[in-house]
Design a protein around this motif. Structure first.
Motif, PDB file in Angstrom:
ATOM      1  N   ILE A 151       0.984  -1.016   0.094  1.00 18.82           N
ATOM      2  CA  ILE A 151      -0.021   0.018   0.065  1.00 18.82           C
ATOM      3  C   ILE A 151       0.791   1.077  -0.033  1.00 18.82           C
ATOM      4  O   ILE A 151       1.934   1.374   0.576  1.00 18.82           O
ATOM      5  N   HIS A 152       0.587   2.370  -0.697  1.00 17.04           N
ATOM      6  CA  HIS A 152       1.129   3.544  -0.496  1.00 17.04           C
ATOM      7  C   HIS A 152       0.270   4.455   0.095  1.00 17.04           C
ATOM      8  O   HIS A 152      -0.947   4.599   0.152  1.00 17.04           O
ATOM      9  N   ARG A 153       1.090   5.146   0.993  1.00 13.65           N
ATOM     10  CA  ARG A 153       0.207   5.893   1.941  1.00 13.65           C
ATOM     11  C   ARG A 153       0.908   7.384   1.907  1.00 13.65           C
ATOM     12  O   ARG A 153       2.107   7.618   1.180  1.00 13.65           O
ATOM     13  N   GLY A 154       0.144   8.381   2.227  1.00 12.92           N
ATOM     14  CA  GLY A 154       0.862   9.662   2.145  1.00 12.92           C
ATOM     15  C   GLY A 154       1.956   9.996   3.400  1.00 12.92           C
ATOM     16  O   GLY A 154       2.713  10.976   3.067  1.00 12.92           O
ATOM     17  N   HIS A 155       2.025   9.207   4.180  1.00 14.37           N
ATOM     18  CA  HIS A 155       3.059   9.186   5.427  1.00 14.37           C
ATOM     19  C   HIS A 155       3.779   7.630   5.479  1.00 14.37           C
ATOM     20  O   HIS A 155       2.839   6.929   5.371  1.00 14.37           O
ATOM     21  N   GLY A 168       4.439   9.689  -9.676  1.00 14.97           N
ATOM     22  CA  GLY A 168       4.839   9.482 -10.876  1.00 14.97           C
ATOM     23  C   GLY A 168       5.646   8.236 -11.112  1.00 14.97           C
ATOM     24  O   GLY A 168       5.761   7.762 -11.994  1.00 14.97           O
ATOM     25  N   ASP A 169       6.042   7.717  -9.927  1.00 16.81           N
ATOM     26  CA  ASP A 169       6.967   6.461 -10.038  1.00 16.81           C
ATOM     27  C   ASP A 169       6.005   5.348 -10.005  1.00 16.81           C
ATOM     28  O   ASP A 169       6.373   4.203 -10.399  1.00 16.81           O
ATOM     29  N   LEU A 170       4.708   5.427  -9.726  1.00 16.69           N
ATOM     30  CA  LEU A 170       3.851   4.197  -9.670  1.00 16.69           C
ATOM     31  C   LEU A 170       3.608   3.712 -10.972  1.00 16.69           C
ATOM     32  O   LEU A 170       3.527   4.426 -12.060  1.00 16.69           O
ATOM     33  N   THR A 171       3.566   2.188 -11.073  1.00 19.75           N
ATOM     34  CA  THR A 171       3.210   1.615 -12.320  1.00 19.75           C
ATOM     35  C   THR A 171       1.905   0.699 -12.282  1.00 19.75           C
ATOM     36  O   THR A 171       1.157   0.790 -11.160  1.00 19.75           O
ATOM     37  N   ASP A 172       1.428   0.278 -13.148  1.00 17.09           N
ATOM     38  CA  ASP A 172       0.380  -0.963 -13.360  1.00 17.09           C
ATOM     39  C   ASP A 172       0.546  -1.921 -12.145  1.00 17.09           C
ATOM     40  O   ASP A 172      -0.362  -2.507 -11.556  1.00 17.09           O
ATOM     41  N   GLU A 173       1.811  -2.482 -12.212  1.00 14.21           N
ATOM     42  CA  GLU A 173       2.160  -3.508 -11.186  1.00 14.21           C
ATOM     43  C   GLU A 173       1.903  -3.215  -9.886  1.00 14.21           C
ATOM     44  O   GLU A 173       1.437  -3.922  -8.853  1.00 14.21           O
ATOM     45  N   ASP A 174       2.274  -1.650  -9.498  1.00 13.42           N
ATOM     46  CA  ASP A 174       2.015  -1.238  -8.176  1.00 13.42           C
ATOM     47  C   ASP A 174       0.420  -1.258  -7.895  1.00 13.42           C
ATOM     48  O   ASP A 174       0.267  -1.730  -6.840  1.00 13.42           O
ATOM     49  N   ALA A 175      -0.279  -0.798  -8.829  1.00 14.51           N
ATOM     50  CA  ALA A 175      -1.854  -0.920  -8.806  1.00 14.51           C
ATOM     51  C   ALA A 175      -2.375  -2.233  -8.449  1.00 14.51           C
ATOM     52  O   ALA A 175      -3.196  -2.229  -7.570  1.00 14.51           O
ATOM     53  N   GLN A 176      -1.808  -3.130  -9.306  1.00 14.68           N
ATOM     54  CA  GLN A 176      -2.338  -4.464  -9.068  1.00 14.68           C
ATOM     55  C   GLN A 176      -1.904  -5.183  -7.739  1.00 14.68           C
ATOM     56  O   GLN A 176      -2.692  -5.731  -7.239  1.00 14.68           O
ATOM     57  N   ALA A 177      -0.633  -4.758  -7.356  1.00 11.91           N
ATOM     58  CA  ALA A 177      -0.173  -5.077  -5.922  1.00 11.91           C
ATOM     59  C   ALA A 177      -1.209  -4.607  -4.868  1.00 11.91           C
ATOM     60  O   ALA A 177      -1.197  -5.034  -3.822  1.00 11.91           O
ATOM     61  N   GLU A 178      -1.979  -3.551  -5.155  1.00 13.25           N
ATOM     62  CA  GLU A 178      -2.722  -2.769  -4.222  1.00 13.25           C
ATOM     63  C   GLU A 178      -4.213  -3.333  -4.618  1.00 13.25           C
ATOM     64  O   GLU A 178      -5.218  -2.573  -4.007  1.00 13.25           O
ATOM     65  N   GLY A 179      -4.412  -4.178  -5.300  1.00 15.68           N
ATOM     66  CA  GLY A 179      -5.901  -4.723  -5.669  1.00 15.68           C
ATOM     67  C   GLY A 179      -6.603  -4.169  -6.681  1.00 15.68           C
ATOM     68  O   GLY A 179      -7.863  -4.338  -6.864  1.00 15.68           O
ATOM     69  N   THR A 204       7.945  -5.536   4.723  1.00 19.36           N
ATOM     70  CA  THR A 204       9.246  -5.907   4.097  1.00 19.36           C
ATOM     71  C   THR A 204      10.189  -4.983   3.403  1.00 19.36           C
ATOM     72  O   THR A 204      11.358  -4.835   3.299  1.00 19.36           O
ATOM     73  N   ASP A 205       9.403  -3.718   2.984  1.00 12.74           N
ATOM     74  CA  ASP A 205       9.910  -2.567   2.414  1.00 12.74           C
ATOM     75  C   ASP A 205       8.861  -1.217   2.707  1.00 12.74           C
ATOM     76  O   ASP A 205       7.921  -1.538   2.664  1.00 12.74           O
ATOM     77  N   VAL A 206       9.764  -0.337   3.087  1.00 12.30           N
ATOM     78  CA  VAL A 206       9.040   0.980   3.142  1.00 12.30           C
ATOM     79  C   VAL A 206       9.892   2.014   2.316  1.00 12.30           C
ATOM     80  O   VAL A 206      11.258   2.192   2.746  1.00 12.30           O
ATOM     81  N   THR A 207       9.578   2.376   1.312  1.00 14.04           N
ATOM     82  CA  THR A 207      10.202   3.282   0.520  1.00 14.04           C
ATOM     83  C   THR A 207       9.721   4.620  -0.029  1.00 14.04           C
ATOM     84  O   THR A 207       8.407   4.607  -0.267  1.00 14.04           O
ATOM     85  N   GLU A 208      10.213   5.741   0.131  1.00 11.19           N
ATOM     86  CA  GLU A 208       9.629   6.885  -0.216  1.00 11.19           C
ATOM     87  C   GLU A 208       9.546   6.956  -1.828  1.00 11.19           C
ATOM     88  O   GLU A 208      10.621   6.866  -2.548  1.00 11.19           O
ATOM     89  N   ARG A 209       8.300   7.534  -2.453  1.00  7.97           N
ATOM     90  CA  ARG A 209       8.376   7.541  -3.858  1.00  7.97           C
ATOM     91  C   ARG A 209       7.482   8.926  -4.317  1.00  7.97           C
ATOM     92  O   ARG A 209       7.133   9.618  -3.282  1.00  7.97           O
ATOM     93  N   THR A 210       7.161   8.991  -5.375  1.00  7.91           N
ATOM     94  CA  THR A 210       6.100   9.891  -5.878  1.00  7.91           C
ATOM     95  C   THR A 210       5.042   9.279  -6.649  1.00  7.91           C
ATOM     96  O   THR A 210       5.508   7.905  -7.155  1.00  7.91           O
ATOM     97  N   VAL A 257       4.422   6.982   0.408  1.00  8.55           N
ATOM     98  CA  VAL A 257       5.440   5.926   1.027  1.00  8.55           C
ATOM     99  C   VAL A 257       4.846   4.575   0.635  1.00  8.55           C
ATOM    100  O   VAL A 257       3.804   4.433   0.883  1.00  8.55           O
ATOM    101  N   LEU A 258       5.802   3.758  -0.077  1.00 10.12           N
ATOM    102  CA  LEU A 258       5.402   2.526  -0.433  1.00 10.12           C
ATOM    103  C   LEU A 258       5.608   1.468   1.058  1.00 10.12           C
ATOM    104  O   LEU A 258       6.658   1.673   1.687  1.00 10.12           O
ATOM    105  N   HIS A 259       4.830   0.781   1.425  1.00 10.67           N
ATOM    106  CA  HIS A 259       4.743  -0.224   2.625  1.00 10.67           C
ATOM    107  C   HIS A 259       4.310  -1.712   1.711  1.00 10.67           C
ATOM    108  O   HIS A 259       3.319  -1.576   1.350  1.00 10.67           O
TER     109      HIS A 259
END
Length: 103
Positions: A27-31, A58-69, A50-56, A96-98
């Motif tokens: 899940i990506h959250r604002g904080h 604009g970095d998000l992809t279709d794969e990110d969206a799919q991993a969020e359902g 397992t991973d907490v990464t700051e992103r924007t 922030v990616l979690h």
């Protein structure tokens, strides 16, 4: 490392159920809501962050969206617009990616 309440990271019962079913793995959250190594439990099943990464956005992809359902990034953007009043997609907005895994 700490034990989180699932609702701290996952804002809805629907999303918590999707995590339990394996449909949502991040899940990506604002904080930042967790640190790597933190755990949370849903219905007796433990998950580890397992991973907490700051992103924007604009970095998000279709794969990110799919991993969020979601089906794809367009559907993810529409969901955010419905879920957050006065939300406007800005590629430069920081998020922030979690990412988490069932233990």
């Amino acid at each position: 490392m700490s034990e989180l309440e699932p609702g701290e990271l996952l804002p809805s019962d629907r999303m918590q159920n999707q995590v339990l079913e394996g449909e949502v793995t991040q899940i990506h959250r604002g904080h930042r809501y967790a640190e790597e190594g933190d755990t949370f439990e849903i219905d007796g099943t433990t998950f580890e962050v397992t991973d907490v990464t700051e992103r924007t956005l604009g970095d998000l992809t279709d794969e990110d969206a799919q991993a969020e359902g979601m089906e794809n990034l367009d559907a993810y953007e529409r969901l955010l617009e419905r879920a957050h009043e006065n939300f406007e997609w800005d590629d430069d907005s920081e998020v922030v990616l979690h990412r988490f895994e069932r233990q």
